[in-house]
Design an enzyme around this catalytic site. Structure first.
Site, PDB file in Angstrom:
ATOM      1  CD  GLU A 156      -3.152  -0.555   0.029  1.00  0.00           C
ATOM      2  OE1 GLU A 156      -3.109   0.594  -0.465  1.00  0.00           O
ATOM      3  OE2 GLU A 156      -3.994  -1.404  -0.311  1.00  0.00           O
ATOM      4  CD  GLU A 178      -1.253  -1.108  -4.583  1.00  0.00           C
ATOM      5  OE1 GLU A 178      -1.134  -2.295  -4.887  1.00  0.00           O
ATOM      6  OE2 GLU A 178      -2.300  -0.624  -4.092  1.00  0.00           O
ATOM      7  CD  GLU A 179      -2.864   4.544  -0.252  1.00  0.00           C
ATOM      8  OE1 GLU A 179      -2.453   5.095   0.778  1.00  0.00           O
ATOM      9  OE2 GLU A 179      -3.981   4.007  -0.338  1.00  0.00           O
TER      10      GLU A 179
END
Lengths: 273, 273
Positions: free
Chosen positions: B153, B156-157
């Site tokens: 995550e 991805e962010e």
């Protein structure tokens, strides 16, 4: 065309629809026998949605009780797919935009607990299932707090009342049932009563057992995981280990939930169950 | 009668059935078009089961791919009920004994992570979603380890590569989606790269931000839960807090899984990812 659209809008209103938090609308098809032909409505609801009659909505949920199983095929043929199911209902979903859907996935984990229950003589509460002495274990129910599940399972399997102390460790494993994952919380509890006895038919016996006797079983020695849990429990008994305790906490919603943390080193927080 | 029973047994064998671990048999009805009429087989399979042709079995599972939606109604009318569903299939169950079933419940929890990513300047990696600076968060996928989800995550962010340090705390909440419960793990990560940038369309911006600046936002101050998490993270940055680290561990199965524990006080165990 206007009359047709109006007619459809009226039919949509016949359904008890409510908004969800993901830009969709949930249609709860209950068991009311006085409603008009649902088969027609499902079909027409989808047409309405596609034509924009369900204004600005990205998705349509249909919750079908198992008594309405006759509507499942019609919904799937219209492009709905399964989202999740429970014994008494099936939730179907239709996503209107061409883009990939952004809906939440189904639940992925089952949650279980194992309970270390230690009395003043360093004996732990054990039960014998299939010839082996084990810690009380069980599944955390939907909507149940981990600490409450641990206290409940101890009561159900040994008859002992207890209070929750802390989560000593937890394990995550995968494909434990079908494709689902599993989270297993090892919990320490303090007994409040001491008259131990087996409570369930499947249980052969329950007793207080010196902790070392439990740990010496070949069954425990064989597995790295059980040896590791044993080491943690022993360290805890000797006052050398700290786990996570639940602290009530409010968040975005008014709903109370529990944050589990290391209260021995966290500033200004105490476990208050 | 003998010929009839033999015929039924043959039909059961036409299905690819395998045993489950709960005394039942799983029938996987795949999409093979060359199989004989499944509607007949479902009906007959159940008769076989009831007559004891499926010897010693307590339950029958039927896994129906969504393409076989036409068989759902027939199965339910024969007494099957829904166990769970995923987008592409529905699992149905029939329990033979008169007693209450002892089958595992469906998955009850969704699992999420929030990632504290701190660089050497005591700045944390943040992204702005709806006007507010937030920690990277996300959902743990089915079959995914918590530590792997946190690293994924963050990448991805924010585009940052990182390594997992520990679980600082976790929260359990209920009825977060339909009737399901939620477990949210607050994780600490160590950045391995420092060029931060927004990665997804929905994200407005991403940057390194002094930790105190994040914490001072009204959004964070308003909620007890966020303030509590802030306190823990600050204590961690100051070397005053310890959470749970993952340690690989084998158990009854050959499958590797991770036990999360307080490695700072546990004897002889070190986190080895």
């Amino acid at each position: 065309m206007a009359a047709k659209a109006e007619s459809r809008e009226r039919e949509v209103k016949l359904l008890s629809a409510r908004n969800d938090q993901y830009g969709g609308v949930i249609v709860d098809i209950n068991g009311d026998e006085h409603r008009p032909c649902y088969l027609f409505i499902i079909s027409d609801l989808l047409n309405c949605a596609l034509e924009g009659a369900v204004q600005g909505k990205k998705g349509v949920w249909i919750k079908l009780p198992i008594e309405r199983v006759n509507l499942v095929e019609a919904a799937v043929k219209k492009g709905f797919w399964y989202h999740h199911a429970e014994p008494n209902y099936l939730m179907l979903m239709y996503w209107i935009p061409q883009s990939a859907h952004t809906l939440p996935a189904n639940a992925t984990h089952r949650v279980g607990i194992g309970a270390f229950l230690i009395n003043h003589n360093r004996e732990s509460g054990q039960y014998r299932g299939t010839g082996v002495w084990k810690l009380p274990t069980g599944v955390v129910d939907e909507g149940e707090d981990i600490f409450a599940a641990a206290v409940r399972e101890v009561k159900e399997e040994t008859g002992i009342d207890s209070e929750f102390v802390e989560v000593l460790a937890f394990r995550q494993s995968h494909k434990s049932f079908f494709q689902k994952s599993d989270l297993f919380f090892v919990c320490m509890l303090r007994p409040l009563s001491f008259d131990i006895q087996k409570q369930e038919h499947e249980i052969e016996a329950a007793k207080w057992m010196p902790f070392e006797e439990y740990a010496a079983q070949p069954f425990v020695q064989k597995y790295e995981l059980l040896r590791c849990i044993h080491d943690i429990c022993k360290a805890k008994m000797d006052g050398k280990y700290t786990g996570f305790s639940p602290v009530p906490s409010t968040s975005y919603t008014v709903q109370k939930s529990y944050l589990y943390l290391n209260t021995s080193t966290a500033p200004r927080r105490e476990s208050k169950l």
